[in-house]
Design an enzyme around this catalytic site. Sequence first.
Site, PDB file in Angstrom:
ATOM      1  N   ARG A 122       0.814  -1.237   0.000  1.00  0.00           N
ATOM      2  CA  ARG A 122       0.000   0.000   0.000  1.00  0.00           C
ATOM      3  C   ARG A 122       0.839   1.275   0.000  1.00  0.00           C
ATOM      4  O   ARG A 122       0.375   2.346   0.371  1.00  0.00           O
ATOM      5  CB  ARG A 122      -0.978   0.030   1.185  1.00  0.00           C
ATOM      6  CG  ARG A 122      -1.988  -1.077   1.157  1.00  0.00           C
ATOM      7  CD  ARG A 122      -3.271  -0.692   1.871  1.00  0.00           C
ATOM      8  NE  ARG A 122      -4.241  -1.744   1.782  1.00  0.00           N
ATOM      9  CZ  ARG A 122      -4.376  -2.723   2.665  1.00  0.00           C
ATOM     10  NH1 ARG A 122      -3.617  -2.741   3.744  1.00  0.00           N
ATOM     11  NH2 ARG A 122      -5.275  -3.650   2.489  1.00  0.00           N
ATOM     12  N   LYS A 144       4.384  11.708 -10.996  1.00  0.00           N
ATOM     13  CA  LYS A 144       3.538  10.931 -11.911  1.00  0.00           C
ATOM     14  C   LYS A 144       4.219   9.599 -12.145  1.00  0.00           C
ATOM     15  O   LYS A 144       5.364   9.554 -12.605  1.00  0.00           O
ATOM     16  CB  LYS A 144       3.375  11.661 -13.249  1.00  0.00           C
ATOM     17  CG  LYS A 144       2.322  12.752 -13.226  1.00  0.00           C
ATOM     18  CD  LYS A 144       2.074  13.259 -14.641  1.00  0.00           C
ATOM     19  CE  LYS A 144       1.057  14.392 -14.640  1.00  0.00           C
ATOM     20  NZ  LYS A 144       0.913  14.988 -15.990  1.00  0.00           N
ATOM     21  N   GLU A 186      12.587  18.654 -23.976  1.00  0.00           N
ATOM     22  CA  GLU A 186      11.836  19.010 -22.760  1.00  0.00           C
ATOM     23  C   GLU A 186      12.450  20.237 -22.087  1.00  0.00           C
ATOM     24  O   GLU A 186      11.744  21.027 -21.465  1.00  0.00           O
ATOM     25  CB  GLU A 186      11.819  17.829 -21.765  1.00  0.00           C
ATOM     26  CG  GLU A 186      11.106  16.579 -22.267  1.00  0.00           C
ATOM     27  CD  GLU A 186       9.587  16.611 -22.063  1.00  0.00           C
ATOM     28  OE1 GLU A 186       9.045  17.626 -21.594  1.00  0.00           O
ATOM     29  OE2 GLU A 186       8.938  15.597 -22.413  1.00  0.00           O
ATOM     30  N   LYS A 228       9.595  23.135 -12.933  1.00  0.00           N
ATOM     31  CA  LYS A 228       8.656  22.040 -12.704  1.00  0.00           C
ATOM     32  C   LYS A 228       8.227  22.001 -11.239  1.00  0.00           C
ATOM     33  O   LYS A 228       7.048  21.807 -10.929  1.00  0.00           O
ATOM     34  CB  LYS A 228       9.266  20.700 -13.136  1.00  0.00           C
ATOM     35  CG  LYS A 228       8.294  19.556 -12.899  1.00  0.00           C
ATOM     36  CD  LYS A 228       8.376  18.450 -13.866  1.00  0.00           C
ATOM     37  CE  LYS A 228       7.196  17.496 -13.644  1.00  0.00           C
ATOM     38  NZ  LYS A 228       7.222  16.346 -14.505  1.00  0.00           N
ATOM     39  N   GLU A 238      -2.658  18.061 -11.302  1.00  0.00           N
ATOM     40  CA  GLU A 238      -3.034  18.580 -12.630  1.00  0.00           C
ATOM     41  C   GLU A 238      -4.512  18.951 -12.736  1.00  0.00           C
ATOM     42  O   GLU A 238      -5.219  18.499 -13.632  1.00  0.00           O
ATOM     43  CB  GLU A 238      -2.637  17.572 -13.718  1.00  0.00           C
ATOM     44  CG  GLU A 238      -2.525  18.249 -15.081  1.00  0.00           C
ATOM     45  CD  GLU A 238      -1.872  17.381 -16.139  1.00  0.00           C
ATOM     46  OE1 GLU A 238      -0.777  16.842 -15.885  1.00  0.00           O
ATOM     47  OE2 GLU A 238      -2.455  17.237 -17.210  1.00  0.00           O
ATOM     48  N   ARG A 242      -0.613  22.651 -13.965  1.00  0.00           N
ATOM     49  CA  ARG A 242       0.344  21.580 -14.311  1.00  0.00           C
ATOM     50  C   ARG A 242       0.222  21.189 -15.784  1.00  0.00           C
ATOM     51  O   ARG A 242       1.195  20.728 -16.387  1.00  0.00           O
ATOM     52  CB  ARG A 242       0.159  20.357 -13.394  1.00  0.00           C
ATOM     53  CG  ARG A 242       1.214  19.296 -13.648  1.00  0.00           C
ATOM     54  CD  ARG A 242       1.360  18.276 -12.547  1.00  0.00           C
ATOM     55  NE  ARG A 242       2.400  17.306 -12.889  1.00  0.00           N
ATOM     56  CZ  ARG A 242       2.940  16.447 -12.060  1.00  0.00           C
ATOM     57  NH1 ARG A 242       2.551  16.421 -10.798  1.00  0.00           N
ATOM     58  NH2 ARG A 242       3.866  15.613 -12.463  1.00  0.00           N
ATOM     59  N   ASN A 246       2.500  20.249 -20.445  1.00  0.00           N
ATOM     60  CA  ASN A 246       2.172  19.448 -21.632  1.00  0.00           C
ATOM     61  C   ASN A 246       2.270  20.259 -22.916  1.00  0.00           C
ATOM     62  O   ASN A 246       1.727  19.839 -23.952  1.00  0.00           O
ATOM     63  CB  ASN A 246       0.762  18.856 -21.496  1.00  0.00           C
ATOM     64  CG  ASN A 246       0.706  17.837 -20.383  1.00  0.00           C
ATOM     65  OD1 ASN A 246       1.664  17.099 -20.166  1.00  0.00           O
ATOM     66  ND2 ASN A 246      -0.388  17.812 -19.655  1.00  0.00           N
ATOM     67  N   HIS A 249       2.586  18.538 -26.239  1.00  0.00           N
ATOM     68  CA  HIS A 249       2.313  17.115 -26.031  1.00  0.00           C
ATOM     69  C   HIS A 249       1.077  16.605 -26.758  1.00  0.00           C
ATOM     70  O   HIS A 249       0.976  15.411 -27.020  1.00  0.00           O
ATOM     71  CB  HIS A 249       2.203  16.801 -24.531  1.00  0.00           C
ATOM     72  CG  HIS A 249       3.535  16.714 -23.848  1.00  0.00           C
ATOM     73  ND1 HIS A 249       4.406  17.777 -23.786  1.00  0.00           N
ATOM     74  CD2 HIS A 249       4.154  15.697 -23.192  1.00  0.00           C
ATOM     75  CE1 HIS A 249       5.489  17.424 -23.124  1.00  0.00           C
ATOM     76  NE2 HIS A 249       5.364  16.161 -22.754  1.00  0.00           N
ATOM     77  N   HIS A 253       1.683  13.351 -28.757  1.00  0.00           N
ATOM     78  CA  HIS A 253       1.058  12.051 -28.489  1.00  0.00           C
ATOM     79  C   HIS A 253       0.431  11.473 -29.758  1.00  0.00           C
ATOM     80  O   HIS A 253       0.484  10.259 -29.990  1.00  0.00           O
ATOM     81  CB  HIS A 253       0.025  12.175 -27.361  1.00  0.00           C
ATOM     82  CG  HIS A 253       0.669  12.363 -26.014  1.00  0.00           C
ATOM     83  ND1 HIS A 253       0.011  12.869 -24.925  1.00  0.00           N
ATOM     84  CD2 HIS A 253       1.943  12.130 -25.606  1.00  0.00           C
ATOM     85  CE1 HIS A 253       0.842  12.929 -23.895  1.00  0.00           C
ATOM     86  NE2 HIS A 253       2.026  12.485 -24.288  1.00  0.00           N
ATOM     87  N   HIS A 267      10.084  10.290 -27.626  1.00  0.00           N
ATOM     88  CA  HIS A 267       9.119  11.201 -27.005  1.00  0.00           C
ATOM     89  C   HIS A 267       9.596  12.664 -27.046  1.00  0.00           C
ATOM     90  O   HIS A 267       8.857  13.561 -27.447  1.00  0.00           O
ATOM     91  CB  HIS A 267       8.847  10.762 -25.558  1.00  0.00           C
ATOM     92  CG  HIS A 267       7.957  11.693 -24.817  1.00  0.00           C
ATOM     93  ND1 HIS A 267       6.609  11.827 -25.092  1.00  0.00           N
ATOM     94  CD2 HIS A 267       8.218  12.605 -23.835  1.00  0.00           C
ATOM     95  CE1 HIS A 267       6.084  12.749 -24.305  1.00  0.00           C
ATOM     96  NE2 HIS A 267       7.043  13.245 -23.532  1.00  0.00           N
TER      97      HIS A 267
END
Length: 370
Positions: A122, A144, A186, A228, A238, A242, A246, A249, A253, A267
């Site tokens: 957990r 993330k 990035e 960041k 987000e 946040r 992106n 992105h 994507h 990426h």
Amino acid sequence: MENTVHVELGSRSYDVVIGPGLLDQAGPRIAPLLRRPRVAVISDENVAALHLDALRAGLSTAGLEMVSMELPAGEATKSWPHFERAVEWLLEQKIERNDVVIAFGGGVIGDLVGFAAAVLRRGIRFVQIPTSLLAQVDSSVGGKTGINAPQGKNLIGAFHQPSLVLADTAVLGTLTARDFLAGYGEVVKYGLLGDAAFFDWLEKQGPALAAGDMQARVQAVTRSVQMKADIVARDETEQGDRALLNLGHTFCHALEAATGYSDRLLHGEGVAIGCALAFELSARLGLCAQEDPSRVRVHLKAMGMKTDLADIPGDLPGADALLGLMAQDKKVVDGQLRFILARGIGQAFVTGDVPGDAVLEILEDALATC
Ligand code: GLY
């Protein structure tokens, strides 16, 4: 030549330490987090071959023992079968609730190991030791974690913050030029989204940074992580700001899906092309000056990076199909695509108010040059 950026998240706050030679100091840096002198390290085969001995030696200076497992390198590892292997291995190693797991690798390892730590017993603590530029400036910071599903990237996961991030910038020296530049996509993103002065600096220092100038590397990673950390501290899960991270992105994507998440497009390369397209779209909508997208593209080209759709090897689907792939994006809310657009360099904002026709036109024009 070492900097520390604090990520302020109340009881889940942590430091990101940035500089060369941190692997050698891993033991004394990590020991204060431990109840017993033993850690479990999960890495990939490439990183392990290059750097695992150095990490073991660094840990041993503080009397820390490590057990380690290696997963195959590459995006395909971010999947249930490898995740299951990692979690079961940690249980076999009798990793307890108070132990610490180390994610030692690029974004794939960081995301998978972070997610394993989030669910093991957990939730146990983990340390990120990112070894790619992309992981140092983006994926190792902010919590993330997750794996990919057959339905799309990063669709299974959890927010789980690390307890410490050690970004050893000397390790970047073993990256291929292509991987380094993909991570640089990035870095440029941070300047474009919120710090025009940083983008100016990158225009001047980018070539030295790519050539290995350590001071420039430390400075670029530090500024990226500071930006960041500020955004994550404001909006950890987000709900708002946040999403600025992106930038580029939504296009990226769709291009990654269109190229089958393969070697045709990394990426960070997709992020760079996506940023150029996002600025093109912003200019087309009258939000920023026409010089802005040109300036973005000139810098990316000067760095030898992929900038246009024509730089992606092989065929791409048509504009309609690319737009369709964008509609699968996680950022779709109530069926409405959300874009990160810009009023100028360093002035990005999130909007759901983008006419589909304008996006289609941008894609058609971009494909026409292929
Ligand atoms: N890579 C985007 C984020 O961490 O939010």
